[in-house]
Design a protein around this motif. Sequence first.
Motif, PDB file in Angstrom:
ATOM      1  N   THR A  40       0.834  -1.201   0.000  1.00 50.29           N
ATOM      2  CA  THR A  40       0.000   0.000   0.000  1.00 50.29           C
ATOM      3  C   THR A  40       0.872   1.255   0.000  1.00 50.29           C
ATOM      4  O   THR A  40       0.583   2.235  -0.710  1.00 50.29           O
ATOM      5  CB  THR A  40      -0.933   0.000   1.219  1.00 50.29           C
ATOM      6  OG1 THR A  40      -1.779  -1.157   1.166  1.00 50.29           O
ATOM      7  CG2 THR A  40      -1.791   1.251   1.258  1.00 50.29           C
ATOM      8  N   ASP A  43       2.431   1.687  -3.428  1.00 51.03           N
ATOM      9  CA  ASP A  43       1.424   2.200  -4.342  1.00 51.03           C
ATOM     10  C   ASP A  43       1.241   3.702  -4.153  1.00 51.03           C
ATOM     11  O   ASP A  43       1.088   4.456  -5.128  1.00 51.03           O
ATOM     12  CB  ASP A  43       0.099   1.471  -4.102  1.00 51.03           C
ATOM     13  CG  ASP A  43      -0.920   1.750  -5.182  1.00 51.03           C
ATOM     14  OD1 ASP A  43      -0.743   1.249  -6.302  1.00 51.03           O
ATOM     15  OD2 ASP A  43      -1.896   2.483  -4.908  1.00 51.03           O
ATOM     16  N   GLY A  44       1.274   4.142  -2.900  1.00 50.15           N
ATOM     17  CA  GLY A  44       1.156   5.563  -2.620  1.00 50.15           C
ATOM     18  C   GLY A  44       2.340   6.361  -3.147  1.00 50.15           C
ATOM     19  O   GLY A  44       2.185   7.489  -3.618  1.00 50.15           O
ATOM     20  N   THR A 260      -4.145  -6.802  -2.084  1.00 50.61           N
ATOM     21  CA  THR A 260      -4.304  -5.429  -1.617  1.00 50.61           C
ATOM     22  C   THR A 260      -5.048  -4.636  -2.679  1.00 50.61           C
ATOM     23  O   THR A 260      -4.831  -4.841  -3.873  1.00 50.61           O
ATOM     24  CB  THR A 260      -2.942  -4.758  -1.352  1.00 50.61           C
ATOM     25  OG1 THR A 260      -2.160  -4.817  -2.557  1.00 50.61           O
ATOM     26  CG2 THR A 260      -2.203  -5.466  -0.248  1.00 50.61           C
ATOM     27  N   THR A 262      -4.770  -2.152  -4.480  1.00 50.20           N
ATOM     28  CA  THR A 262      -3.861  -1.156  -5.041  1.00 50.20           C
ATOM     29  C   THR A 262      -3.558  -1.493  -6.484  1.00 50.20           C
ATOM     30  O   THR A 262      -3.676  -2.640  -6.917  1.00 50.20           O
ATOM     31  CB  THR A 262      -2.531  -1.109  -4.266  1.00 50.20           C
ATOM     32  OG1 THR A 262      -1.867  -2.380  -4.429  1.00 50.20           O
ATOM     33  CG2 THR A 262      -2.755  -0.841  -2.790  1.00 50.20           C
TER      34      THR A 262
END
Length: 710
Positions: A40, A43-44, A260, A262
């Motif tokens: 996560t 991905d951010g 996830t 994402t």
Amino acid sequence: MLTGIEEVDWASLGHAYGPADDVPELLRGLASADPAERETALDGMYGAVHHQGDVYDSTLACIPFLLELVADPAVEDRGCIVELLTSIGGIELDDDEEIDELDAEGEEFIPAANYAMAAAAIAAGADVFLGLISDPDPEVRLAAPCALASLHPEPARVLTLLRERLTVERDTEVRLALVAAVGRIALRHASLRAETVDWLGWLARAAQDPGLRLAALAQRARCAPGDIPEDIVPWVTGLLEEIRTSASGPAGGGGERAATPTLIGQVRELLEEHAAGRPAPWTEELLRTLHAALDDRVDDRIALIEAQLRSPDWGQRSDAIWLCGGLIRVWRGRYEEVVRLVGAQLDDPEPRLREAATSFLERLFELGGPAADALAARLAVGPAGAAQAGPGGRGTRGGAQGGGFVGRSGRDGALLALARAGDTRAVPLLARALEEREVRRELLYAMDGLGPSAAMLAPLLRRRLAEVELDERLYDRAAPLLYALAAVRGSQAVPEVLRVLRGAPANRRDWVREAALRTLAAFGPAAREAVPDMRGLLGADSATVATAAARALWAAEGDLGEVLTALERWLRPGASGADWCSAAQALGDIGPAAASAAAALRPGLASRDLWVRVRSAAALWRVSGDAAPALPVLVAAWEENRHARVDVAECLAEMGPAAAEAQLLILTELTRRRRHNAREGASGSHDIHVDEKLLTVCRAALARMERGGF
């Protein structure tokens, strides 16, 4: 860990979505013990801090902390962080190139200096990557070579290290990454290229592992494309066979990971699915590199693909299809045997292979003819039976011989390919599809190449159009049906078309009216019932509606009367280019009967808008039969905008001997290997069809110029 992270004023920095005060949490997430949190956070980072490759001030501030994370062996998934750093620091700009993308608020520009500063900052700490080349984690070792080749300031030192590491590395994919990094250094540093090319040539012959030999051969071709061996096809084919027979079994996965929500997670899952059950999935990238180096050696590339399509390994056949998709999109060639071999894959038990074959054939249109028998045979099988266990225990649909397609999408894709190929065996199958609740819209747009046999579809299309609700979604639902009715000349549907024309809601009303009027125009005199509606729309405020009404009225009555007045209204100073083009095209369709409009069209020949010039010249020729004023405009447009060539060629073909001075233009186009509309990194579903149409029209034009007529 992450010493000093609190000392940075993150709120004063920005990323793609505003203030960067959330970045410390992302950096800490990269070091989390929880795999889902790490994914996560990654991905951010890609989604905000390095959005679409951009480098913000917050991106620069992250670099020291990312380097610290990479250096800490306690951090998991460091290979992903190495890849992130490689992306941040690996963008190379020319001296005069500027980056001027607006930020999320549309107030600031991203300075080009950010990219240079990122490269310099990572290069200053790039020694951290040297130790990663022998890291215990294979994912880290996999990412390190590219980082070193792209970012380390001492390429000669890196080159030596990479070659030395190759002698002790045992992981296959890491070894391939080492060779790819060697090639990258050779491309980036001319002083090291000659010795590297020699070394790659030696490795391509001396390495014991056939995969390593193929990797070296691909990189050598990439670094020295002008010196690719003439025997490249049998050489590569032999290596692929060695790889196939030496592979011990399906490639192993990296273990189960929690899903996830994402983009990173979705991409990972797709890659894992693509590689599942394949003993050597990495050959795809090696062959992609080789094909890129071969470039316009189309015959060699076709020969390689044909050999792959005959391989016992379904994975190699699947790779060949995707590689051929890129080849046929850009280059003209003799693809008959390739298409036939792709069609043969439709009967394979592996659903991924069938899906690849169907997707490829959908875009071929007339070039799909050699696969028509295979498509028809596959469609004749009908829906598949119960699910069976496929490779690796995954459920597949179909019987022992491969069964049918997975769900409707596979059947619709095959039917679309068959219809676009112009094969009339598609007609009864289209009739069956029209009986279903939902119809893929592309199938409706594919009915224009099926000839008179498609007339049997008219009642079904009429019924579906009658069922369309006159609501805000009318255009989306009705336009494909209207197009199909025009294609099959379903004039019995005039009442249903009129219902749509009269009941169009405010949303996209002009679009609905134009589509309905085009259909009525295709019906010709059979649409006389709609004449009052056509006449009533001649004065519409929209040029597309008014000109479509004029075309339909002319087709229904054959009386120029109000038609010429309605069209010439849009050929006046101050008219927009789009409005002028609509009127000019309509006049061209009318032809010699509209000769009196020639004077109104002439000013368009001098327009600053290329398409106004092209439409005006074509219409002027068609209404007057005088090639002299139109021909220079058309020839100039041919050179100025390649996307105008189909329209220009159609006009030249009509002119015949009168366009003889454009003969060299046509001959040159027919000898080009590259498609006229090929674009780097982008493609459209009709690109191949449009280019093949250009070739067909060019041949017709040349024949008329040489023979003086048909």
